[in-house]
Design a protein around this motif. Structure first.
Motif, PDB file in Angstrom:
ATOM      1  N   GLY A 181      43.872  44.482  43.858  1.00  0.00           N
ATOM      2  CA  GLY A 181      43.734  45.631  43.191  1.00  0.00           C
ATOM      3  C   GLY A 181      42.414  45.824  42.256  1.00  0.00           C
ATOM      4  O   GLY A 181      42.433  46.561  41.252  1.00  0.00           O
ATOM      5  N   GLN A 182      41.407  44.732  42.309  1.00  0.00           N
ATOM      6  CA  GLN A 182      40.226  44.757  41.341  1.00  0.00           C
ATOM      7  C   GLN A 182      39.162  44.210  41.988  1.00  0.00           C
ATOM      8  O   GLN A 182      39.237  43.349  42.853  1.00  0.00           O
ATOM      9  N   VAL A 183      38.214  44.958  41.586  1.00  0.00           N
ATOM     10  CA  VAL A 183      36.706  44.656  42.095  1.00  0.00           C
ATOM     11  C   VAL A 183      35.845  44.473  40.725  1.00  0.00           C
ATOM     12  O   VAL A 183      35.776  45.628  40.167  1.00  0.00           O
ATOM     13  N   THR A 184      34.988  43.529  40.660  1.00  0.00           N
ATOM     14  CA  THR A 184      34.268  43.358  39.418  1.00  0.00           C
ATOM     15  C   THR A 184      32.845  43.159  39.995  1.00  0.00           C
ATOM     16  O   THR A 184      32.505  42.431  40.540  1.00  0.00           O
ATOM     17  N   VAL A 185      31.818  44.192  39.328  1.00  0.00           N
ATOM     18  CA  VAL A 185      30.489  44.272  39.679  1.00  0.00           C
ATOM     19  C   VAL A 185      29.503  43.793  38.410  1.00  0.00           C
ATOM     20  O   VAL A 185      29.655  44.759  37.778  1.00  0.00           O
ATOM     21  N   LEU A 186      28.756  42.968  38.709  1.00  0.00           N
ATOM     22  CA  LEU A 186      27.841  42.448  37.632  1.00  0.00           C
ATOM     23  C   LEU A 186      26.486  42.413  37.872  1.00  0.00           C
ATOM     24  O   LEU A 186      25.986  42.225  39.027  1.00  0.00           O
ATOM     25  N   PRO A 187      25.533  42.753  36.947  1.00  0.00           N
ATOM     26  CA  PRO A 187      24.110  43.080  37.295  1.00  0.00           C
ATOM     27  C   PRO A 187      23.352  41.640  37.750  1.00  0.00           C
ATOM     28  O   PRO A 187      22.508  41.608  38.128  1.00  0.00           O
ATOM     29  N   LYS A 188      24.180  40.638  37.452  1.00  0.00           N
ATOM     30  CA  LYS A 188      23.616  39.131  37.918  1.00  0.00           C
ATOM     31  C   LYS A 188      24.581  38.095  37.835  1.00  0.00           C
ATOM     32  O   LYS A 188      25.681  38.372  37.451  1.00  0.00           O
ATOM     33  N   ASN A 189      24.239  37.067  38.596  1.00  0.00           N
ATOM     34  CA  ASN A 189      25.350  36.035  38.578  1.00  0.00           C
ATOM     35  C   ASN A 189      25.568  35.349  37.196  1.00  0.00           C
ATOM     36  O   ASN A 189      24.829  35.151  36.397  1.00  0.00           O
ATOM     37  N   PRO A 190      27.117  35.289  36.986  1.00  0.00           N
ATOM     38  CA  PRO A 190      27.074  34.979  35.574  1.00  0.00           C
ATOM     39  C   PRO A 190      26.864  33.466  35.190  1.00  0.00           C
ATOM     40  O   PRO A 190      26.547  33.420  33.667  1.00  0.00           O
TER      41      PRO A 190
END
Length: 117
Positions: free
Chosen positions: A86-95
């Motif tokens: 139920g969830q997708v997280t999209v980040l601008p770079k590898n954490p």
């Protein structure tokens, strides 16, 4: 005659046919990292990593790397994506990347697709 898409492997064997499975786009939208948006946390009902995929397709020519050694590689890189039920997280770079590592600046169309047989 069979209708639909068919894919054969290198030996000429049928490996996929849309007559043996179905797919459904369960979410679509624009992922825009060209401004100040730090990340996206998307609630997608029905999304399950076991039978779903999340795709990102750049929409601007300037967001596609011209070569592997492109000096703007990080700004043209694909965002970092994690998925859960139920969830997708999209980040601008590898954490785990350091503070000096640049982040993506792409604008892209994104899709969540569910497969079933």
């Amino acid at each position: 005659m069979i209708d639909g898409a068919m894919v054969w492997d290198e030996n000429g064997n049928l490996s996929m046919a849309t007559t043996t499975f179905t797919y459904q786009v369960i979410w679509q939208g624009v992922i825009d990292f060209s401004g100040a948006t730090p990340s996206y946390s998307l609630s997608i009902p029905g999304f399950n990593p076991a039978n779903c995929v999340f795709m990102i397709i750049p929409t601007r020519a300037q967001d596609v790397q011209s070569a592997e050694n492109d000096g703007l590689g990080n700004s043209k890189s694909y965002p970092y994506v994690t998925t859960a039920a139920g969830q997708v997280t999209v980040l601008p770079k590898n954490p785990s990347a350091g503070a000096s590592v640049g982040q993506t600046r792409i604008v892209a169309k994104a899709y969540a697709i569910k497969f079933s047989t």
